[in-house]
Design an enzyme around this catalytic site. Structure first.
Site, PDB file in Angstrom:
ATOM      1  N   ASP A   1       1.258  -1.284  -0.157  1.00  0.00           N
ATOM      2  CA  ASP A   1       0.347  -0.008  -0.117  1.00  0.00           C
ATOM      3  C   ASP A   1       0.881   0.790  -0.335  1.00  0.00           C
ATOM      4  O   ASP A   1       1.948   0.762   0.034  1.00  0.00           O
ATOM      5  CB  ASP A   1      -0.918  -0.143   1.384  1.00  0.00           C
TER       6      ASP A   1
ATOM      7  N   ASP B   1      -0.034   5.091   1.088  1.00  0.00           N
ATOM      8  CA  ASP B   1      -0.010   6.217   1.909  1.00  0.00           C
ATOM      9  C   ASP B   1       0.046   4.939   3.538  1.00  0.00           C
ATOM     10  O   ASP B   1      -1.043   4.350   3.709  1.00  0.00           O
ATOM     11  CB  ASP B   1      -1.392   6.724   2.537  1.00  0.00           C
TER      12      ASP B   1
ATOM     13  N   ASP C   1      -2.009  -0.911   5.863  1.00  0.00           N
ATOM     14  CA  ASP C   1      -1.713  -0.029   7.382  1.00  0.00           C
ATOM     15  C   ASP C   1      -3.474  -0.299   7.587  1.00  0.00           C
ATOM     16  O   ASP C   1      -4.352   0.555   8.527  1.00  0.00           O
ATOM     17  CB  ASP C   1      -1.353   0.913   7.722  1.00  0.00           C
TER      18      ASP C   1
END
Length: 214
Positions: free
Chosen positions: A7, A9, A166
């Protein structure tokens, strides 16, 4: 594992303050007070609407949401990497993966028009060729389709990929794609309790720990 997909960000990059600056710009031009990092950072992973909700609060209904959203995106696009940088350990992790001939890709729900200009400005990510964005296909995470597409671009079966993210949708997408999953506890998780409840295969406290599981 023959490949690691990340991922963006909250996993590779800390984009908090650039997104927060875009929110505060829009608050200020609409006559409202700026908000602190403590206020906006928990909303970063959930998109522009979530940012506007924490910034405008109960007054959001007084405004045109689509206009506010576009204003945030316009400011962010023009100031996309003023404060953004890799999380500690990410440059070393990416270089180690390249050195060990482990393939690397990015799969983010961020749209292409923001993702590619941002990645180009981050030197540690410049060798990553496979980048799948939220609008690359007709579905985004938690759908497994973008992760399966990324694996196909890498020439690797999904079972040989580790996906690191996240957010809960990251773990859901990895599971649905038949990939191993790792939760980036250094990222924008709401809390450790929440993160553990997602039941990722791995819960990692810093990026370099990825190397222990390749």
């Amino acid at each position: 594992m023959k490949a690691v997909i990340f991922d963006l960000d909250g996993t590779l990059l800390d984009t908090t303050d650039d997104l927060g600056a875009a929110l505060n710009h829009v608050l200020e031009i609409n006559g409202l007070a700026a908000v602190s990092r403590e206020i906006y950072s928990p909303a970063i992973s959930d998109g522009v609407k979530a940012l506007l909700e924490v910034g405008f609060g109960s007054r959001l209904a007084e405004f045109n949401l689509a206009r506010l959203r576009q204003d945030v995106l316009d400011y962010y696009e023009a100031n996309i990497a003023v404060h953004t940088d890799c999380f500690d350990g990410v440059p070393e992790l990416i270089q180690s993966l390249h050195n060990d001939d482990i393939k690397v890709a990015i799969m983010t729900n961020k749209p292409t028009f923001l993702t590619l200009p941002l990645v180009r400005q981050i030197s540690a990510l410049k060798e990553i060729e496979v980048i799948v964005c939220g609008d690359t296909l007709d579905e985004a995470k938690p759908s497994p389709k973008p992760l399966l597409y990324a694996a196909k671009q890498l020439g690797i079966s999904s079972s040989e990929c580790l996906y690191v993210g996240d957010a809960e949708r990251d773990i859901q997408a990895a599971k649905a794609a038949g990939m191993s999953s790792a939760c980036a506890l250094w990222g924008y998780i709401p809390s450790l309790e929440d993160a553990y409840s997602w039941q990722a295969d791995l819960n990692l406290t810093n990026p370099l720990l990825v190397l222990n599981h390749i």
